[in-house]
Design a protein around this motif. Structure first.
Motif, PDB file in Angstrom:
ATOM      1  N   LYS A 201       0.874  -1.184   0.000  1.00 48.63           N
ATOM      2  CA  LYS A 201       0.000   0.000   0.000  1.00 48.63           C
ATOM      3  C   LYS A 201       0.903   1.223   0.000  1.00 48.63           C
ATOM      4  N   PHE A 202       0.425   2.264  -0.639  1.00 48.05           N
ATOM      5  CA  PHE A 202       1.224   3.501  -0.624  1.00 48.05           C
ATOM      6  C   PHE A 202       0.336   4.696  -1.005  1.00 48.05           C
ATOM      7  N   GLU A 203       0.808   5.830  -0.486  1.00 52.83           N
ATOM      8  CA  GLU A 203       0.118   7.067  -0.856  1.00 52.83           C
ATOM      9  C   GLU A 203       0.863   7.677  -1.997  1.00 52.83           C
ATOM     10  N   GLU A 204       0.162   8.196  -2.936  1.00 51.06           N
ATOM     11  CA  GLU A 204       0.883   8.796  -4.042  1.00 51.06           C
ATOM     12  C   GLU A 204       0.208  10.103  -4.434  1.00 51.06           C
ATOM     13  N   SER A 205       1.086  10.913  -4.969  1.00 46.38           N
ATOM     14  CA  SER A 205       0.597  12.186  -5.429  1.00 46.38           C
ATOM     15  C   SER A 205       1.424  12.548  -6.639  1.00 46.38           C
ATOM     16  N   ASN A 206       0.817  12.398  -7.770  1.00 46.36           N
ATOM     17  CA  ASN A 206       1.532  12.791  -8.971  1.00 46.36           C
ATOM     18  C   ASN A 206       0.560  13.416  -9.943  1.00 46.36           C
ATOM     19  N   GLN A 207       1.132  13.928 -11.002  1.00 42.78           N
ATOM     20  CA  GLN A 207       0.322  14.693 -11.941  1.00 42.78           C
ATOM     21  C   GLN A 207      -0.788  13.842 -12.543  1.00 42.78           C
ATOM     22  N   HIS A 208      -0.484  12.584 -12.785  1.00 43.24           N
ATOM     23  CA  HIS A 208      -1.486  11.758 -13.483  1.00 43.24           C
ATOM     24  C   HIS A 208      -2.557  11.228 -12.569  1.00 43.24           C
ATOM     25  N   LYS A 209      -2.108  10.760 -11.407  1.00 43.05           N
ATOM     26  CA  LYS A 209      -3.086  10.089 -10.547  1.00 43.05           C
ATOM     27  C   LYS A 209      -3.665  11.015  -9.477  1.00 43.05           C
ATOM     28  N   LYS A 210      -3.345  12.253  -9.533  1.00 43.96           N
ATOM     29  CA  LYS A 210      -3.746  13.195  -8.480  1.00 43.96           C
ATOM     30  C   LYS A 210      -3.258  12.634  -7.143  1.00 43.96           C
ATOM     31  N   GLU A 211      -4.062  12.861  -6.103  1.00 47.03           N
ATOM     32  CA  GLU A 211      -3.675  12.295  -4.807  1.00 47.03           C
ATOM     33  C   GLU A 211      -4.498  11.053  -4.605  1.00 47.03           C
ATOM     34  N   SER A 212      -3.823   9.960  -4.322  1.00 48.15           N
ATOM     35  CA  SER A 212      -4.588   8.726  -4.166  1.00 48.15           C
ATOM     36  C   SER A 212      -3.953   7.817  -3.129  1.00 48.15           C
ATOM     37  N   LEU A 213      -4.804   6.944  -2.627  1.00 45.96           N
ATOM     38  CA  LEU A 213      -4.357   5.926  -1.674  1.00 45.96           C
ATOM     39  C   LEU A 213      -4.307   4.628  -2.492  1.00 45.96           C
ATOM     40  N   SER A 214      -3.113   4.198  -2.757  1.00 44.13           N
ATOM     41  CA  SER A 214      -2.964   3.106  -3.722  1.00 44.13           C
ATOM     42  C   SER A 214      -2.529   1.805  -3.057  1.00 44.13           C
ATOM     43  N   SER A 215      -2.849   0.700  -3.764  1.00 42.43           N
ATOM     44  CA  SER A 215      -2.388  -0.616  -3.301  1.00 42.43           C
ATOM     45  C   SER A 215      -2.164  -1.497  -4.533  1.00 42.43           C
ATOM     46  N   PHE A 216      -1.292  -2.458  -4.407  1.00 42.74           N
ATOM     47  CA  PHE A 216      -1.047  -3.358  -5.540  1.00 42.74           C
ATOM     48  C   PHE A 216      -1.003  -4.804  -5.050  1.00 42.74           C
ATOM     49  N   ARG A 217      -1.283  -5.643  -5.961  1.00 43.22           N
ATOM     50  CA  ARG A 217      -1.188  -7.082  -5.601  1.00 43.22           C
ATOM     51  C   ARG A 217      -0.854  -7.859  -6.880  1.00 43.22           C
ATOM     52  N   ALA A 218       0.204  -8.628  -6.808  1.00 37.87           N
ATOM     53  CA  ALA A 218       0.583  -9.448  -7.964  1.00 37.87           C
ATOM     54  C   ALA A 218      -0.223 -10.750  -7.950  1.00 37.87           C
ATOM     55  N   SER A 219      -0.561 -11.213  -9.142  1.00 32.32           N
ATOM     56  CA  SER A 219      -1.320 -12.458  -9.215  1.00 32.32           C
ATOM     57  C   SER A 219      -0.462 -13.611  -8.729  1.00 32.32           C
ATOM     58  N   ARG A 220      -1.112 -14.486  -7.973  1.00 28.80           N
ATOM     59  CA  ARG A 220      -0.346 -15.610  -7.436  1.00 28.80           C
ATOM     60  C   ARG A 220      -0.007 -16.651  -8.521  1.00 28.80           C
ATOM     61  N   LEU A 221      -0.705 -16.540  -9.695  1.00 30.72           N
ATOM     62  CA  LEU A 221      -0.486 -17.540 -10.724  1.00 30.72           C
ATOM     63  C   LEU A 221       0.073 -16.971 -12.026  1.00 30.72           C
ATOM     64  N   TYR A 222      -0.296 -15.729 -12.327  1.00 28.82           N
ATOM     65  CA  TYR A 222       0.011 -15.204 -13.649  1.00 28.82           C
ATOM     66  C   TYR A 222       0.837 -13.929 -13.528  1.00 28.82           C
ATOM     67  N   PRO A 223       1.518 -13.555 -14.588  1.00 35.57           N
ATOM     68  CA  PRO A 223       2.444 -12.401 -14.508  1.00 35.57           C
ATOM     69  C   PRO A 223       1.734 -11.055 -14.673  1.00 35.57           C
ATOM     70  N   PHE A 224       0.773 -10.784 -13.861  1.00 33.11           N
ATOM     71  CA  PHE A 224       0.164  -9.453 -13.906  1.00 33.11           C
ATOM     72  C   PHE A 224      -0.008  -8.947 -12.469  1.00 33.11           C
ATOM     73  N   VAL A 225      -0.140  -7.671 -12.418  1.00 35.44           N
ATOM     74  CA  VAL A 225      -0.327  -7.032 -11.120  1.00 35.44           C
ATOM     75  C   VAL A 225      -1.526  -6.069 -11.216  1.00 35.44           C
ATOM     76  N   VAL A 226      -2.326  -6.053 -10.142  1.00 31.63           N
ATOM     77  CA  VAL A 226      -3.484  -5.143 -10.100  1.00 31.63           C
ATOM     78  C   VAL A 226      -3.123  -3.973  -9.176  1.00 31.63           C
ATOM     79  N   VAL A 227      -3.327  -2.775  -9.687  1.00 23.73           N
ATOM     80  CA  VAL A 227      -3.067  -1.577  -8.858  1.00 23.73           C
ATOM     81  C   VAL A 227      -4.365  -0.779  -8.751  1.00 23.73           C
TER      82      VAL A 227
END
Lengths: 678, 148
Positions: free
Chosen positions: A248-274
């Motif tokens: 989890k992380f807080e981010e503030s950048n031009q594209h995403k504005k200010e957001s509370l973000s989290s990511f999780r990589a798939s346990r089986l496949y090579p993708f990540v959800v943010v």
């Protein structure tokens, strides 16, 4: 003492500042804590969404893989392409998240597909992840394509990603070994299906979700502006997916504005959800809470400060009143101590509770001698019990008593005192104290006594003098008359004639003057009995003055004459002087009209008012008071001595009345005498 | 001394005393005109030339003033003329009954030019008037404040 209000103000300001500062600090801390909680909650929610979406996508891909494996059974059973195609179409009808299913030959060309338009299309799957050796049978994900299917699509690259709002799909492959054959199934995943699913869980205003391959290639995004195929470097540089699978992380950048973000990589496949949870949205509740808190706390603080100010002002007022009271108390104490009179304060039972310094000076008793004792220790025994009874009755009835009495000091010596005793009542009107003020009047009494004796001596001297002068004056007058008679007709020069006349007139005047002085001196005391019939007295006076009345040709009118509290001899003097004055001085203003003198009286408000008035020229207002002074005359008429009206006033005042002059009707002189009624 | 007649204003309520003054002037051959008024108020009216009686009154060179008079006595008269600039320079000689009275009155500081105690002896009185006249008529030449 003076700094008390200032000190109070300082304390008050400090207290208010501390209170307001404390409240603000408390509010800030609370808001900060709430903010912190809201951020943590936001991150949790973001992570929860990420977990859900990742799970959904992983399962979907897993189902895709199972579908691919199932499809491989058809492929193994037949080499008839039309049958395989039918099998693919049939499979797709139960998997809405799949857009097409195709089979590639070893050259990468589509040989059969649920969408016949795809056949013949060459698809390069070399770059699909994960990278594998030729024999590995795993599902791999390729870069997204723009378009609806392979037939009309193209591979999106970082340089040429799918245009915003354009349709896209994600290719996945699965190598399969069917008998001795190795085939590759190519499946087009329907991005829209997943986007719709995610959008139902997380609305656009709540946040955005991105799905990326491990290399950073964007597979799909709920944000319309995001272009699948574009490269998101941060996936590789920041997420460290080879070390951790979620975060989890807080981010503030031009594209995403200010957001509370989290990511999780798939346990089986090579993708990540943010998931980028909109920070504004996540903190919405916190903002409402903050506003509510401030809305409640602000007015409450104002009310409390207002109440505190009101309280402070009241305290200030009380402090000022206290200071004023203390000041008055000090003044009173100074007056009490500096008074030239002895002051005694007792309680309700007449026990002494306080005395001043003068008390000790006058009585010789110190405060310790008398505290708790009754003031009767000052009594000399000269006053009767009846005297004290009357005194106490007056105190209790009227609240005050004043009088003179003889006291005894500590040495046993008596002194004359003027004393006043006042009742002190509480706010409820009940008697609480008695306050006695005593002045030593021994010296004054002695002086008064000496003055009385001196006045009496002087009076006696004047009386004796006048009496002794009467005799030579009488003889002088007699012999002057005798001389005038003897020389009658024998004087031939004017000077001698005038000298003889002056001797006679001056001797007569001297005799009259001495007589008036005697009457003046005797005017302050009764010389006989009261005669109730005043008319009888007046008749005697008129009889005595008959010669003068006849000479003046005066008409006398007598009215009602009420009886007065004045002895007969002095009443005779009053009438004789008043009527005699009119006979000497009054001159009728109208020619041919005889002099008229009226004597009358009436009872007014319980007093007798006599008026002796004439029809003469009257007395000018500026002389009406002057004529009552001894030896004051208004004319040079030889018969007047200037003492007469002084006698009238002296008798009147000594009898408890008064005398004055008014203008009579017609302008004459009216001598007015007010006397007590008999 | 000017050619004008010397005028004395006598304020005296007692006719016997006024007669004595008149006689004294005559017997001492003092050539002065004597104007007689009977109290302070009449004396003031004379000086202020109040009509109808005193419209033509001649300003006196000297005032002889008795103290005990009706309406306005000698002290009140002295106070009154002090307030009038045209009158305050006229010399006033006060006639007193006794030495004691003379001392008391002079202690008031009323600005009298001199005092004469009325003597019992007529001859003495004549002498006093003679001395007074010699001093004021023959020796002192007073400024005429009225015509300044």
């Amino acid at each position: 003492m003076i700094s008390q209000p200032r000190q109070l103000r300082r304390t008050f300001l400090l207290a208010v500042l501390l209170f307001v500062g404390g409240m603000l600090a408390l509010a800030s801390f609370t808001l900060w804590r709430l903010h912190d909680d809201a951020v943590s909650n936001g991150l949790e929610i973001s992570a929860m969404h990420t977990r859900g979406f990742e799970d959904f996508l992983t399962q979907s891909l897993h189902v895709t893989e199972l579908v691919a494996i199932t499809a491989s059974e058809h492929v193994s059973n037949t080499r008839e392409l039309s049958l395989i195609e039918r099998s693919f179409v049939s499979t797709l009808s139960h998997a809405p998240f799949l857009r097409s299913m195709s089979m590639l030959n070893e050259q990468g060309r589509i040989v059969v597909s649920s969408n016949p338009a795809n056949v013949g299309k060459v698809v390069d799957t070399q770059s699909y992840l994960p990278a594998v050796t030729e024999r590995q049978e795993i599902q791999r994900i390729g870069a997204p394509w723009s378009g609806r299917d392979f037939a009309d699509g193209r591979v999106a690259t970082a340089q040429a990603p799918v245009e915003a709002d354009a349709a896209s799909f994600i290719p996945v492959t699965r190598n399969l070994t069917v008998g001795a054959r190795r085939v590759t199934l190519l499946i087009a995943l329907n991005s829209d299906y997943f986007i719709n699913h995610i959008s139902q869980k997380l609305e656009a205003n709540e946040g955005e979700v991105e799905v990326m391959r491990f290399d950073g290639t964007l597979l799909m995004s709920t944000a319309l502006s995001e272009q699948p195929g574009s490269m998101h470097e941060y996936v590789q540089s920041d997420l460290h997916l080879n070390e951790i699978e979620s975060g989890k992380f807080e981010e503030s950048n031009q594209h995403k504005k200010e957001s509370l973000s989290s990511f999780r990589a798939s346990r089986l496949y090579p993708f990540v959800v943010v998931t980028h949870l909109n920070r504004e949205y996540a903190l919405q509740n916190w903002r409402t809470e903050a506003k509510t808190l401030l809305a409640v706390m602000g007015p409450a603080l104002l009310v409390i400060v207002g109440l505190a100010i009101a309280f402070y002002r009241r305290q200030l007022q009380l402090a000022e009143q206290r200071l004023e009271a203390e000041r008055l108390h000090r003044i009173n104490a100074t007056v009490f101590d500096a008074s030239a009179e002895a002051i005694i304060i007792t309680d309700l039972n007449a026990n002494i509770i306080s005395v001043n310094a003068t008390f000790t000076a006058i009585t010789g008793y110190s405060a310790e001698d008398v505290l708790g004792k009754n003031p009767r220790i000052l009594a000399s025994g000269k006053q009767s019990t009846e005297f004290y009874e009357k005194m106490w009755n007056a105190i209790l009835q009227h609240g005050i008593w004043q009088g003179e009495l003889v006291n005894r000091n500590k040495n046993g010596n008596q002194y004359e005192a003027h004393s006043s005793i006042t009742v002190f009542r509480g706010v409820d009107g009940e008697v609480q104290h008695f306050i006695g003020v005593i002045s030593d009047i021994t010296l004054r009494k002695q002086a008064e006594s000496e003055l009385r004796r001196s006045n009496a001596d002087l009076q006696r001297f004047a009386e004796v003098t006048a009496h002794h002068l009467q005799e030579p004056a009488r003889r002088l007058a007699s012999y002057a008359e005798r001389l005038a008679k003897q020389l009658a007709g024998r004087i031939d020069d004017e000077d001698t004639q005038k000298s003889v006349e002056f001797i006679g007139s001056q001797a007569r005047r001297l005799k009259i003057l001495l007589g008036d002085i005697e009457r003046y001196l005797a005017a302050d005391q009764a010389r006989g009995k009261i005669e109730p019939d005043v008319r009888k007295i007046l008749d005697r006076v008129l009889d005595d003055l008959s010669e003068e009345i006849e000479r003046a040709g005066a008409a006398i009118t007598v009215g009602e004459l009420p009886s007065v509290l004045v002895d007969a001899p002095r009443l005779v003097d009053l009438f004789e002087v008043a009527i005699g004055n009119a006979l000497i001085y009054a001159k009728p203003t109208q020619e041919g009209v005889p002099l008229s003198i009226t004597i009358e009286g009436e009872v007014k408000a319980g007093r007798v008012h006599y008026r002796i008035f004439d029809n003469g020229q009257g007395i000018e207002p500026q002389y009406r008071e002057r004529v009552f002074k001894v030896f004051e005359r208004l004319t040079t008429s030889g018969e007047g001595t200037g003492v007469g009206l002084s006698i009238v006033r002296r008798i009147s005042e000594n009898a408890g009345g008064s005398a004055w002059i008014e203008e009579a009707v017609g302008g004459g002189c009216a001598v007015c005498i007010d006397l007590p009624i008999r | 001394m000017s050619d004008q007649k010397f005028v004395i204003l006598l304020a005296e309520d007692e006719l016997a005393d006024a007669y004595l003054v008149k006689t004294a002037l005559k017997e001492n051959n003092i050539l002065a005109e004597l104007q007689h008024v009977v109290d302070g108020r009449e004396a003031l009216e004379y000086l202020q030339r109040k009509p109808p009686h005193y419209a033509q009154a001649v300003r006196p060179n000297l005032i002889l003033l008795d103290l005990n008079m009706p309406r306005m006595d000698g002290r009140e008269f002295l106070e009154a003329i002090k307030l009038e600039p045209t009158l305050r320079d006229i010399p006033v000689v006060v006639l007193t009954t006794s030495e004691v009275e003379r001392d008391v009155v002079s202690s008031y500081g009323l600005g009298a030019a001199g005092y004469i105690t009325k003597p019992i002896d007529v001859v003495d009185f004549m002498a006093a008037i003679r001395d007074l006249s010699e001093y004021w008529i023959d020796l002192v030449h007073l400024p005429d404040t009225e015509n300044k």
